[in-house]
Write a protein that holds these residues in place. Sequence first.
Motif, short mmCIF file in Angstrom:
data_model
loop_
_atom_site.label_atom_id
_atom_site.label_comp_id
_atom_site.label_asym_id
_atom_site.label_seq_id
_atom_site.Cartn_x
_atom_site.Cartn_y
_atom_site.Cartn_z
N UNK A 23 0.79 -1.66 0.33
CA UNK A 23 -0.02 0.08 -0.11
C UNK A 23 0.83 1.64 -0.06
N UNK A 24 0.35 2.30 -0.63
CA UNK A 24 0.96 4.24 -0.81
C UNK A 24 2.14 3.79 -1.43
N UNK A 25 2.33 2.72 -2.48
CA UNK A 25 3.90 2.97 -3.18
C UNK A 25 2.75 2.27 -5.32
N UNK A 53 12.76 5.79 -14.69
CA UNK A 53 11.38 6.03 -14.65
C UNK A 53 10.73 7.59 -14.17
N UNK A 54 9.52 7.67 -13.58
CA UNK A 54 9.00 8.29 -13.17
C UNK A 54 7.56 8.09 -12.33
N UNK A 55 7.02 7.60 -10.80
CA UNK A 55 6.48 7.55 -10.03
C UNK A 55 6.10 8.18 -9.85
N UNK A 56 4.57 8.48 -9.32
CA UNK A 56 3.78 9.03 -8.74
C UNK A 56 2.35 8.58 -8.01
N UNK A 57 2.07 9.04 -6.97
CA UNK A 57 1.02 8.64 -5.95
C UNK A 57 0.88 9.87 -4.87
N UNK A 58 -0.77 9.33 -4.51
CA UNK A 58 -2.07 10.42 -4.15
C UNK A 58 -2.79 9.39 -2.87
N UNK A 80 -8.35 5.55 0.60
CA UNK A 80 -7.64 5.08 -0.66
C UNK A 80 -6.72 6.29 -1.57
N UNK A 81 -6.19 5.63 -2.48
CA UNK A 81 -4.78 5.75 -2.38
C UNK A 81 -4.88 6.15 -4.14
N UNK A 82 -4.31 6.31 -4.90
CA UNK A 82 -4.16 6.53 -6.30
C UNK A 82 -3.12 6.42 -6.73
N UNK A 83 -2.35 5.99 -8.23
CA UNK A 83 -0.95 5.72 -8.76
C UNK A 83 -0.62 5.60 -10.06
N UNK A 116 -5.81 1.67 -5.02
CA UNK A 116 -6.18 0.85 -3.68
C UNK A 116 -6.31 1.14 -1.99
N UNK A 117 -6.99 0.30 -2.08
CA UNK A 117 -7.60 1.09 -1.19
C UNK A 117 -8.16 -0.03 0.12
N UNK A 118 -8.17 0.63 1.97
CA UNK A 118 -8.88 -0.66 2.19
C UNK A 118 -9.43 0.03 4.55
N UNK A 119 -10.27 -0.44 4.41
CA UNK A 119 -10.84 0.06 5.42
C UNK A 119 -11.02 -0.72 6.21
N UNK A 120 -11.35 -0.71 7.67
CA UNK A 120 -11.08 -1.20 9.34
C UNK A 120 -12.71 -1.05 9.18
N UNK A 121 -13.28 -1.84 9.93
CA UNK A 121 -15.48 -1.80 9.91
C UNK A 121 -15.88 -1.86 9.09
N UNK A 122 -15.14 -2.25 7.60
CA UNK A 122 -16.28 -2.03 6.65
C UNK A 122 -17.93 -2.41 6.70
N UNK A 123 -18.14 -3.55 6.83
CA UNK A 123 -19.54 -4.40 6.65
C UNK A 123 -19.29 -4.97 8.03
N UNK A 124 -18.88 -5.65 9.20
CA UNK A 124 -19.38 -5.78 10.04
C UNK A 124 -17.55 -5.04 10.79
N UNK A 125 -18.24 -5.19 12.26
CA UNK A 125 -17.10 -4.38 13.65
C UNK A 125 -15.86 -5.35 13.03
N UNK A 126 -14.95 -4.63 13.72
CA UNK A 126 -13.42 -5.74 13.60
C UNK A 126 -13.11 -6.75 11.95
N UNK A 127 -14.13 -5.64 10.39
CA UNK A 127 -13.71 -6.87 9.43
C UNK A 127 -12.53 -5.53 9.28
#
Length: 678
Positions: free
Chosen positions: A44-46, A442-447, A453-456, A495-506
């Motif tokens: 994540x983040x690259x 080369x050149x790599x960019x990310x936001x 949510x992160x895009x690259x 790329x995308x990451x999240x806790x507690x998306x559908x249920x507690x602790x997921x």
Amino acid sequence: MLTHFLRGTTALVCLSLATPVAAQEEPGFLGTLILTVGKRDLSFGTALSRTVVDEEEIQDRQASTVAQLIDVVPGVTLVNGTTPQGSGINIRGFGANTTFGTDQKIAVQIDGASVGSEELYRIGTQLFTDPMLYREVEVLRGTIGSFAYGSGIVGGVVKLETKDASDFTNGELGFAGSQTFEYGSNGNSKVSSTNLAWMPTEKAEFLLNYTIRDQDNLTAGDGSEIGNSAFNTPSYLAKGKFTFGQDDAHSIAFSHSRTVADDKDVPYDQFGTDGGMFGNVDRVTDTSQTTLEYRYNPGNDLIDLRANLSYSDQLIDQSYVAGSSPFEGTGTFAFLEPLVNSELRYETTKLNVSNRSLFHTGQIDHDLLAGVEVQRRVRAENTSASAPGGTDDRVALYVIDEMEMGNFTITPAIRYEKSTIKAAADLGAYPDTYTDDAVMGGLALSYDFNNGLSVFGSAAYTVGLPIIDDLGTSTTAQRRIDLSEKSRTLELGAEYTRNDLVAQGDNLTVRGNVYQTTLWDITSYSVSGSSATELERVETKGLELEASYGLQSGLYFDLAGHLGEGKEYNPDGTSATWRNTAADRVNLTIGKKWNDKVDLSWEIVHADDRRDSSGNDLSDITLHNLRTTWRPEIALLDGTEVRLGIENVADLDYVGHLSSSFRKAPGRTFKVSLTKSF
């Protein structure tokens, strides 16, 4: 159906918003590893397309070869991957094939030593080693992450890291280790792997590993025997590390690993199942890697110096078994005899010195990696065996600067490399020495949106400088000494990451990217049906997806997929499907963990758009694999792990993608392993 599934899941990456999850930071240009509930931690983040197979997954898969470990990585295809002899990998359509062991467009490193990049006819050995020696395998796909490792890398980089003593001692003084016994029903496979670790002081640690792997010929799903699939390979690893100086700023680490096979009366053609026109040989394959690394890290942000000196050596000594070729006694065999009676050896010595600096300029945070690499490759003379001898001397400079500006990360990378190749024999009318150089980068960019949510995106250009095999060629031949292959790769993803998306602790983590690669000025591939006309260009593109979702209950889902296509273009304007295009494939693992004591998983692998090595279409396949890990909560069995597996549960009869049509994949295999740590 696979196409719509992958596209739909990637769209989810781009449309979702969330909050970030805690993660483990990795140094430099590698971003963050998200610790998932499932088997695979995700980057994540690259902007790098990076997959890490850790020691837990290495043990879980009970693989017979290193190639089988990374078959689960998106865009990776095995070539003869069920045996260490001749096994190789293909990433995004570039790498090993059934004629040569490699096409120079993939780099393989073991503890920093460069291995397996020779074009040895019908016996290429890109990954001749044992998976029991390793704690981690990292795959960098594409070109953007390759500039610290070499030039001309189009498919990617495979980095193998051997086990450490601290993996067993956990930093405590004294002795520790483990013993593993493993059995596989298909081929009557037997494995013993012993690890002995010693930490006499807090500043010294040592590790010894000895692994012996023995396998008979495998059986395909239809019950037929798969010829030339038996092997016996003893391997060992010796490793040590010393830390010294004020604040333990200095360290020296040593690593030596070796794998040997002494095969009697086996086909010369490692990719075939019988002797065929080449006949059989008695062959010894001996591969070793040695590294010595010094590190100086005084706690100063500007200094983290590493000097890695490595030496890799592969010897393949083979002699013809009389009466094994149908062409013996004919003019054809007279032509083949020098090929099968041969000693092939190549040695690579490399010094890589790099420094990592952390500093600020105004509002910009820099993570700067700069290095110099000096390498000499020596190949023994054996022109008759399609392996002309010579030396390849290279020097390279590289700089990679990861610059953070608020939510933006911009990473330019540049590499300059110069090579001088010299033939071991007189080439007559052709020059016996050739020098070339190139600048690539080369050149790599990310936001990062700060909501999960992160895009690259990235753009990379590399140059494949001439190799020893190119000496003795003219400016009009298919292999042109005066022409360096060039490629360009563009990538875009999210790329995308999240806790507690559908249920507690997921937890959900998803990463998807699309890529497009163009290769031109080609000298390593000829037009189909011609041995003298080079292709004009090759174009590949694809979509890669990795995802993991886990619940607090221990239920988890891991997903890895690839969807791609490729075209090869001839000088006359015609085109065809690129002969090495990766198959469309999705791996879905459904599992359940009970703390760290039990892990049950079901892996489903579906692949379509498959072809054999001759370009013939193969049918779609759906494979099922079952795996179980159990760590007993019994005092007498403390430190014990039991692993069970069933591969190809349905006992399907099929040929692997890009494999020879007569070399079938293994049928159903039951595996069991027992490990005791002490």
